[in-house]
Design a protein around this motif. Structure first.
Motif, PDB file in Angstrom:
ATOM      1  N   GLU A   1      52.780  72.428  40.458  1.00  0.00           N
ATOM      2  CA  GLU A   1      51.424  73.036  40.425  1.00  0.00           C
ATOM      3  C   GLU A   1      51.531  74.239  39.257  1.00  0.00           C
ATOM      4  O   GLU A   1      50.704  74.410  38.360  1.00  0.00           O
ATOM      5  CB  GLU A   1      51.013  73.717  41.848  1.00  0.00           C
ATOM      6  CG  GLU A   1      49.417  74.306  41.711  1.00  0.00           C
ATOM      7  CD  GLU A   1      49.209  74.808  42.950  1.00  0.00           C
ATOM      8  OE1 GLU A   1      48.609  75.658  42.940  1.00  0.00           O
ATOM      9  OE2 GLU A   1      49.630  74.329  44.022  1.00  0.00           O
TER      10      GLU A   1
ATOM     11  N   ARG B   1      49.664  73.953  35.843  1.00  0.00           N
ATOM     12  CA  ARG B   1      48.617  75.158  35.367  1.00  0.00           C
ATOM     13  C   ARG B   1      49.074  75.703  33.970  1.00  0.00           C
ATOM     14  O   ARG B   1      48.371  75.973  33.178  1.00  0.00           O
ATOM     15  CB  ARG B   1      48.731  76.192  36.414  1.00  0.00           C
ATOM     16  CG  ARG B   1      47.689  77.409  36.069  1.00  0.00           C
ATOM     17  CD  ARG B   1      47.364  78.402  37.415  1.00  0.00           C
ATOM     18  NE  ARG B   1      47.151  77.680  38.616  1.00  0.00           N
ATOM     19  CZ  ARG B   1      47.947  78.031  39.696  1.00  0.00           C
ATOM     20  NH1 ARG B   1      48.906  78.848  39.485  1.00  0.00           N
ATOM     21  NH2 ARG B   1      47.703  77.264  40.886  1.00  0.00           N
TER      22      ARG B   1
ATOM     23  N   GLU C   1      47.239  75.828  30.521  1.00  0.00           N
ATOM     24  CA  GLU C   1      46.682  76.950  29.772  1.00  0.00           C
ATOM     25  C   GLU C   1      47.139  77.026  28.359  1.00  0.00           C
ATOM     26  O   GLU C   1      46.389  77.137  27.390  1.00  0.00           O
ATOM     27  CB  GLU C   1      47.490  77.940  30.271  1.00  0.00           C
ATOM     28  CG  GLU C   1      46.607  78.711  31.866  1.00  0.00           C
ATOM     29  CD  GLU C   1      47.543  79.651  32.342  1.00  0.00           C
ATOM     30  OE1 GLU C   1      48.421  80.150  31.881  1.00  0.00           O
ATOM     31  OE2 GLU C   1      46.839  80.205  33.626  1.00  0.00           O
TER      32      GLU C   1
END
Length: 192
Positions: free
Chosen positions: A122, A126, A130
């Motif tokens: 996860e 992420r 980004e």
């Protein structure tokens, strides 16, 4: 004599036309009485169709406001952070502070590792998102700079049509202390 007979015919035709009009047009008294009867009739305090349309409009506005707040609010994923005292759940990504090399934990104690493989996946997903977002933002910024440079260097295609070989004469003013012969040079078709 014939003129008198023609006038009589015209008068009779007009009188017949007036009689036909009077029979077709309603009487003033009847129209007046109908208007008075309408004025005396009590009016409703509200029109049912107006109330229904207003209620529908209010419902639509409320549902639009609710939908827009629900649409803008995207759920933030829960982040599990490892601290010296243990695991702290339910932190937003903006609240997570990267761990420094110096920690406030005693030297002999080791922090508990609660990060699982799923959490690592996860976090990596992420971070990847980004990075992609920052790259897209940089691309947009570069495109905006390129467009700004193109706009600032734009020149009118017809600008050359507005210039002439005598622009120096047209853009300069004569000095008042010059002689009259020099001032005549500014006038068209005058010999020097």
């Amino acid at each position: 004599m014939e003129l008198v007979g023609e006038e009589k015919k015209i008068q009779t035709l007009f009188s017949e036309l007036r009689l036909a009009d009077e029979q077709a047009i309603p009487r003033f008294a009847a129209t007046w009485n109908r208007a008075q009867a309408r004025a005396l009739r009590p009016r409703r305090a509200f029109n049912l169709s107006f109330v229904a349309a207003t209620a529908l409009l209010i419902c639509a506005l409320v549902s639009l406001a609710w939908w827009s707040t629900r649409w803008q609010r995207t759920p933030q994923p829960n982040v599990i952070a490892v601290t010296p005292s243990g695991v702290v759940p339910d932190l937003k990504p903006s609240e997570v502070v990267p761990a420094s090399k110096e920690s406030s934990a005693p030297i002999g104690s080791e922090p508990k590792k609660a990060v699982t493989a799923a959490h690592r996946l996860e976090l990596s997903a992420r971070l990847r998102a980004e990075r992609i977002a920052s790259r897209d933002e940089a691309n947009l910024l570069a495109a905006a700079k390129k467009q700004a440079a193109a706009i600032s260097s734009w020149q009118s295609p017809t600008a050359t049509l507005l210039s002439s070989p005598n622009d120096d004469l047209l853009k300069s003013l004569p000095q008042l202390n010059e002689s009259t012969n020099d001032l005549k040079s500014f006038l068209p078709n005058t010999p020097k």
